[in-house]
Design an enzyme around this catalytic site. Sequence first.
Site: not given
Ligand code: ARE
Length: 474
Positions: A188, A225
């Site tokens: 992740d 990812e």
């Molecule tokens: C949640 C709440 C937030 C709060 C946080 C902390 O929604 O409001 O601030 O908790 O309390 C997942 C959810 C999030 C969640 C998080 C933790 O999607 O909503 O936050 O879990 O519980 C970027 C990253 C990429 C990431 C995406 C979502 O680069 O790695 O954002 N994806 C992974 C997973 C997710 C997960 C996380 C990471 C965290 O697949 O499921 O989040 O572990 C452009 C950029 C990208 C960016 C994208 C979206 O394309 O190039 O880099 O991705 O925009 O912002």
Amino acid sequence: QHNPHWWGNRNTIVHLFEWQWEDIAEECENFLGPRGFAGVQVSPANENIVSPGRPWWERYQPISYKLITRSGNEEQFADMVRRCNDVGVRIYVDVLLNHMSADFYGQAVGTAGTEADPATKSFPGVPYTAEDFHPSCQIYDWNDRFQIQQCELVGLKDLDQSRDHVRTKLIEFLDHLIELGVAGFRVDAAKHMASEDLEFIYGSLSDLKTEHGFPHNARPFIFQEVIDHGGQEVSREEYNSLGAVTEFRFSQEIGNAFRGNNALKWLQSWGTDWGFLSSGQALTFVDNHDNQRDGGAVLTYKTPRQYKMATAFHLAYPYGISRVMSSFAFDDHDSAPPQNAQEELISPEFDSDGACVNGWICEHRWRQIYNMVGFKNAVRDTPVTNWWDNGDSQIAFCRGSKGFIAINNNLYNLADTLQTCLPAGVYCDVISGDLINGSCSGKSVTVGNDGRAFVSIGSNDFDGVLAIHVDAKL
Ligand code: ARE
Ligand code: CA
């Protein structure tokens, strides 16, 4: 660490998002093994924060590396891995190496009962203390490498993977999973970690276990990812030599095409010509658990006709390491997975056709999808030949002399005699039906001695695809 260690001719991974370990074990035995699935991506296995309402995303907020979550405990996890391996289905675990929990809810309790204080970066269950983390800052500028890699992604406490102690704890955690028989990991938020640190960590892992059926010296499969739509400061090219990388451009482009924004004839050059990573480095998918919630061009179970067509193309065309999404029904980003009044995850239930009924979508149990997993197995290692198109969005091609697919994404009928490349005979279209006890419940296709067959896909047909292969011959 690009080898997924598939068994036999299998070659498709399914993401059983938020499923419990016991249910996955049964699914391996009753469905995935018999249907020829190669592996399962499972939700994070380590302890996470308990958040009000139990949104799915609480599992992306680690509290410790104890293997206790709403999916089950360590014993159940180990049992799942053993039973899936026994029927030739590999397990890949979603792992969080970038961060620990955010401090949004104050003093935190995890799914194993472990307490932590994210505000002061105290995670005694590991243990980690403040010095194991980068100083707190927010990501404002997605073109600033420092912010992306050393600040907090949505407030998640950011581990410093250059520190010995952090590396040791992460390696111990991953080695523990390898000990239990997993075949690899989805890493992740890989983009938020320096590739040199990841290289050290991956390189330090133990080999996969021969007692779980892996060959000697087999390295864990890694898929990272990294969301890279192009023009990014931190790019997929920093990671693809270490392991496979999620190819988000694939998801975007296949959505565009099957939504009708791009004529299907252009798919003839599908693959690296579209700016995608090389096939063996690209983890490919129509949608994933994040972008299915984002809207936009990405296709999901909510647009089933186009979704099935895109998935059929995904699994028919020889490009990438394929992953199929298996979702739960959701209204918005935060919707919780199917759970009971005690907030425990519930098991999927199936109707007489084997489809899921109680909040689980189970795309992998849709005939049009699981039969294409069988198609992909049947045609493994054959090239695309005899590409045909109508100059617009009706296409067809052969996979060697093993399989043939036709797709109609125009608003008028396809009715043509086409080259299928298959040996003469009668074949069952595995999209409109199944081959059961020697008879076909869908369309039959008669291939002549010249390999040609009359192919019909009406614009009003339930599905816009027809697929035949040598393992479904009448
Ligand atoms: C949640 C709440 C937030 C709060 C946080 C902390 O929604 O409001 O601030 O908790 O309390 C997942 C959810 C999030 C969640 C998080 C933790 O999607 O909503 O936050 O879990 O519980 C970027 C990253 C990429 C990431 C995406 C979502 O680069 O790695 O954002 N994806 C992974 C997973 C997710 C997960 C996380 C990471 C965290 O697949 O499921 O989040 O572990 C452009 C950029 C990208 C960016 C994208 C979206 O394309 O190039 O880099 O991705 O925009 O912002
Ligand atoms: Ca980081």
